[in-house]
Enzyme design. Sequence first.
Site, PDB file in Angstrom:
ATOM      1  N   GLY A   1     -18.895  38.105   8.734  1.00 20.05           N
ATOM      2  CA  GLY A   1     -18.273  36.842   9.125  1.00 20.05           C
ATOM      3  C   GLY A   1     -18.088  35.958   7.912  1.00 20.05           C
ATOM      4  O   GLY A   1     -18.004  36.438   6.781  1.00 20.05           O
TER       5      GLY A   1
ATOM      6  N   CYS B   1     -10.535  40.466   5.914  1.00 21.11           N
ATOM      7  CA  CYS B   1     -11.366  39.993   4.800  1.00 21.11           C
ATOM      8  C   CYS B   1     -10.851  40.476   3.449  1.00 21.11           C
ATOM      9  O   CYS B   1     -11.107  39.845   2.433  1.00 21.11           O
ATOM     10  CB  CYS B   1     -12.806  40.416   5.008  1.00 21.11           C
ATOM     11  SG  CYS B   1     -12.933  42.146   5.419  1.00 21.11           S
TER      12      CYS B   1
ATOM     13  N   GLU C   1     -21.679  40.840   5.137  1.00 19.43           N
ATOM     14  CA  GLU C   1     -20.302  41.202   4.751  1.00 19.43           C
ATOM     15  C   GLU C   1     -19.467  39.947   4.967  1.00 19.43           C
ATOM     16  O   GLU C   1     -19.156  39.602   6.108  1.00 19.43           O
ATOM     17  CB  GLU C   1     -19.790  42.353   5.629  1.00 19.43           C
ATOM     18  CG  GLU C   1     -20.597  43.640   5.519  1.00 19.43           C
ATOM     19  CD  GLU C   1     -20.405  44.356   4.194  1.00 19.43           C
ATOM     20  OE1 GLU C   1     -19.442  44.039   3.465  1.00 19.43           O
ATOM     21  OE2 GLU C   1     -21.223  45.226   3.879  1.00 19.43           O
ATOM     22  N   LEU C   2     -19.127  39.252   3.876  1.00 17.19           N
ATOM     23  CA  LEU C   2     -18.521  37.932   4.023  1.00 17.19           C
ATOM     24  C   LEU C   2     -17.060  37.920   3.559  1.00 17.19           C
ATOM     25  O   LEU C   2     -16.433  38.962   3.453  1.00 17.19           O
ATOM     26  CB  LEU C   2     -19.372  36.907   3.267  1.00 17.19           C
ATOM     27  CG  LEU C   2     -20.884  36.960   3.580  1.00 17.19           C
ATOM     28  CD1 LEU C   2     -21.648  35.949   2.749  1.00 17.19           C
ATOM     29  CD2 LEU C   2     -21.151  36.736   5.063  1.00 17.19           C
TER      30      LEU C   2
ATOM     31  N   ASN D   1     -12.121  39.590  13.854  1.00 14.26           N
ATOM     32  CA  ASN D   1     -10.868  40.157  13.347  1.00 14.26           C
ATOM     33  C   ASN D   1     -10.721  41.669  13.493  1.00 14.26           C
ATOM     34  O   ASN D   1      -9.607  42.168  13.571  1.00 14.26           O
ATOM     35  CB  ASN D   1     -10.606  39.683  11.915  1.00 14.26           C
ATOM     36  CG  ASN D   1     -11.635  40.168  10.931  1.00 14.26           C
ATOM     37  OD1 ASN D   1     -12.763  40.466  11.301  1.00 14.26           O
ATOM     38  ND2 ASN D   1     -11.268  40.249   9.687  1.00 14.26           N
TER      39      ASN D   1
HETATM   40  P1  NAP Z   1     -17.660  33.397  11.741  1.00 12.48           P
HETATM   41  O1  NAP Z   1     -17.132  32.144  12.304  1.00 12.48           O
HETATM   42  O2  NAP Z   1     -18.586  33.327  10.590  1.00 12.48           O
HETATM   43  O3  NAP Z   1     -18.332  34.187  12.962  1.00 12.48           O
HETATM   44  C1  NAP Z   1     -18.903  35.460  12.814  1.00 12.48           C
HETATM   45  C2  NAP Z   1     -19.964  35.661  13.877  1.00 12.48           C
HETATM   46  O4  NAP Z   1     -21.067  34.780  13.625  1.00 12.48           O
HETATM   47  C3  NAP Z   1     -19.486  35.337  15.282  1.00 12.48           C
HETATM   48  O5  NAP Z   1     -20.050  36.250  16.195  1.00 12.48           O
HETATM   49  C4  NAP Z   1     -20.018  33.941  15.483  1.00 12.48           C
HETATM   50  O6  NAP Z   1     -20.165  33.575  16.846  1.00 12.48           O
HETATM   51  C5  NAP Z   1     -21.370  34.061  14.823  1.00 12.48           C
HETATM   52  N1  NAP Z   1     -22.005  32.778  14.485  1.00 12.48           N
HETATM   53  C6  NAP Z   1     -21.423  31.570  14.330  1.00 12.48           C
HETATM   54  N2  NAP Z   1     -22.370  30.646  14.032  1.00 12.48           N
HETATM   55  C7  NAP Z   1     -23.555  31.291  13.993  1.00 12.48           C
HETATM   56  C8  NAP Z   1     -24.893  30.883  13.734  1.00 12.48           C
HETATM   57  N3  NAP Z   1     -25.200  29.622  13.420  1.00 12.48           N
HETATM   58  N4  NAP Z   1     -25.878  31.820  13.786  1.00 12.48           N
HETATM   59  C9  NAP Z   1     -25.593  33.107  14.069  1.00 12.48           C
HETATM   60  N5  NAP Z   1     -24.333  33.541  14.334  1.00 12.48           N
HETATM   61  C10 NAP Z   1     -23.326  32.651  14.280  1.00 12.48           C
HETATM   62  O7  NAP Z   1     -16.457  34.377  11.285  1.00 12.48           O
HETATM   63  P2  NAP Z   1     -15.116  34.726  12.051  1.00 12.48           P
HETATM   64  O8  NAP Z   1     -14.227  33.536  12.023  1.00 12.48           O
HETATM   65  O9  NAP Z   1     -15.395  35.404  13.334  1.00 12.48           O
HETATM   66  O10 NAP Z   1     -14.536  35.856  11.053  1.00 12.48           O
HETATM   67  C11 NAP Z   1     -13.853  35.532   9.896  1.00 12.48           C
HETATM   68  C12 NAP Z   1     -14.703  35.687   8.663  1.00 12.48           C
HETATM   69  O11 NAP Z   1     -15.281  36.978   8.625  1.00 12.48           O
HETATM   70  C13 NAP Z   1     -13.886  35.578   7.386  1.00 12.48           C
HETATM   71  O12 NAP Z   1     -14.588  34.816   6.453  1.00 12.48           O
HETATM   72  C14 NAP Z   1     -13.768  37.024   6.929  1.00 12.48           C
HETATM   73  O13 NAP Z   1     -13.545  37.209   5.558  1.00 12.48           O
HETATM   74  C15 NAP Z   1     -15.085  37.564   7.334  1.00 12.48           C
HETATM   75  N6  NAP Z   1     -15.034  39.023   7.414  1.00 12.48           N
HETATM   76  C16 NAP Z   1     -15.667  39.762   6.458  1.00 12.48           C
HETATM   77  C17 NAP Z   1     -15.595  41.144   6.504  1.00 12.48           C
HETATM   78  C18 NAP Z   1     -16.299  42.015   5.492  1.00 12.48           C
HETATM   79  O14 NAP Z   1     -16.496  43.190   5.781  1.00 12.48           O
HETATM   80  N7  NAP Z   1     -16.691  41.500   4.345  1.00 12.48           N
HETATM   81  C19 NAP Z   1     -14.882  41.757   7.521  1.00 12.48           C
HETATM   82  C20 NAP Z   1     -14.241  40.960   8.474  1.00 12.48           C
HETATM   83  C21 NAP Z   1     -14.336  39.593   8.410  1.00 12.48           C
HETATM   84  P3  NAP Z   1     -19.030  32.673  17.553  1.00 12.48           P
HETATM   85  O15 NAP Z   1     -17.784  33.513  17.563  1.00 12.48           O
HETATM   86  O16 NAP Z   1     -19.598  32.446  18.899  1.00 12.48           O
HETATM   87  O17 NAP Z   1     -18.882  31.423  16.734  1.00 12.48           O
END
Ligand code: NAP
Length: 472
Positions: free
Chosen positions: A227, A281, A247-248, A151
């Site tokens: 993520g 997020c 950071e979730l 994002n």
């Molecule tokens: P995501 O699906 O959790 O993916 C995040 C990263 O993790 C991606 O690079 C993903 O790769 C990787 N990943 C997936 N499965 C994995 C595994 N088993 N082992 C290691 N890495 C793995 O999140 P997203 O959909 O990209 O982002 C949305 C989420 O991020 C939301 O929940 C949002 O709230 C959160 N977020 C939090 C913050 C904060 O600062 N707190 C900021 C921004 C976003 P792939 O893309 O290849 O699946």
Amino acid sequence: MKRKLFIGGEWVEGREYSQLSAPHSGEVIAEIPQADQADIDRAISAAQEAHTTMRNTPAHQRATLLASISNLIAERSEEAARLIALEAGKPIRTARGEVARTVQTYRFAAEEAKRIQGETLPLDAAPGGEGRVAYTVREPLGVVAAITPFNFPMNLVAHKVGPALAAGNTVVLKPASQTPLSAYLLAEIAQEAGLPAGALNVVTGSGRVIGDALVTDPRIKAITFTGSPQVGIGIRNRAGLKRVTLELGSNSAVIVDRDVDLGEVVPRCVFGAFSYSGQVCISVQRIYVAAAMFESFVDAFLTETRKLRGGDPLAEETDYAAMIHPGETERTVEWIREAEQKGARILCGGSVEGRVLPPTVLTNVPADARISCQEVFGPVVMINKVESVEEGIRHVNNSNYGLQAGVYTNDVRTALDAAEQLHVGGVMINDIPTFRVDHMPYGGVKESGFGREGIKYAIEELTELKLVVFKR
Ligand code: NAP
């Protein structure tokens, strides 16, 4: 166009490729190498070898490197913004905002590289401590794995790469599968800035397939992840004794007290709810409004929301576009239907037009509807009536998440009470939870994660405290 992995300062072909499509148009925009176990292994080796160079690079040189990265991004900012608009479907004006912040984040990293320091300790405060001089230093951990979401594909990468390099670590970056292009741009820029080969490596591919190779490799000393909670918790469970920053997600909320100026509050809340279609997020997902203001707040909110324009993310006038993936759009609509069945009212939006879910406003949403109690991460906001700010605080705290929260009030006692009682990582008085600048400590409690970013705080997470005691 076929892209390459960036390992040990070289551009390397992948053995397998997958097609990358633009979220809004669905068109194929690039072919992306899918790193395998051997690529990950090479990237980690390269980062480990480069670590000796990085830890021996003086702070002023690390600062200069980061400042050059910042300057080069500034020079190529329009190109970077267009890349983000294309690969992430982020409206171009919002994408430009992200790039401007990325420039600042690397600049903060350059500045903080010069301020990594310990303290001297009065050991003679303890009997038996006399005759000694003691001080602490902060040392880099070594190889850091940075795993980032789609994002904010440039600025959230900057929040990991910036502090890691500032502290003298090296990095293996695994960007989200949907947003590899901006990570490759960073690699190009880092190379041009003169970063030592291997200090930054970019490996692309599915997190589910290559994630474990990064998370479990003993040469990786820290994992910094942004993520979803589901993936983050899995990483923590497999990381063993590695340092982990998570950071979730969140279902961030704002409370609106009586007598506030709706002319100021409403446009801010609409911005917080629908910027990048709520895929932020700290997006405003829940709004709790004092009963006396409720009707006028909702009316003004709908008027403001109806001004937003949907369309191609690359068009100047666009405020919202398609979500990151059609599956995500479907899920969001399903959650809206569930809320409706549980008694919520949909005041605007709620159904897909083409590939796009327009901004959706609901009222009267019960606390157990997923729209309220889980992270929507889509263009949906709920507005519920409360009798008091205290009631609002109870609703905000009744959540598995706790990233940031906002409270609008003119009463200083109410503000202080809210600041004390809200169980979140950051409380914004008279602003939305979506407020963030890049040097403030940022992170959550509960399922929103742990550890803090914001360069200075991320450096603490990515360094080891060492104590030195001299006996005279
Ligand atoms: P995501 O699906 O959790 O993916 C995040 C990263 O993790 C991606 O690079 C993903 O790769 C990787 N990943 C997936 N499965 C994995 C595994 N088993 N082992 C290691 N890495 C793995 O999140 P997203 O959909 O990209 O982002 C949305 C989420 O991020 C939301 O929940 C949002 O709230 C959160 N977020 C939090 C913050 C904060 O600062 N707190 C900021 C921004 C976003 P792939 O893309 O290849 O699946």
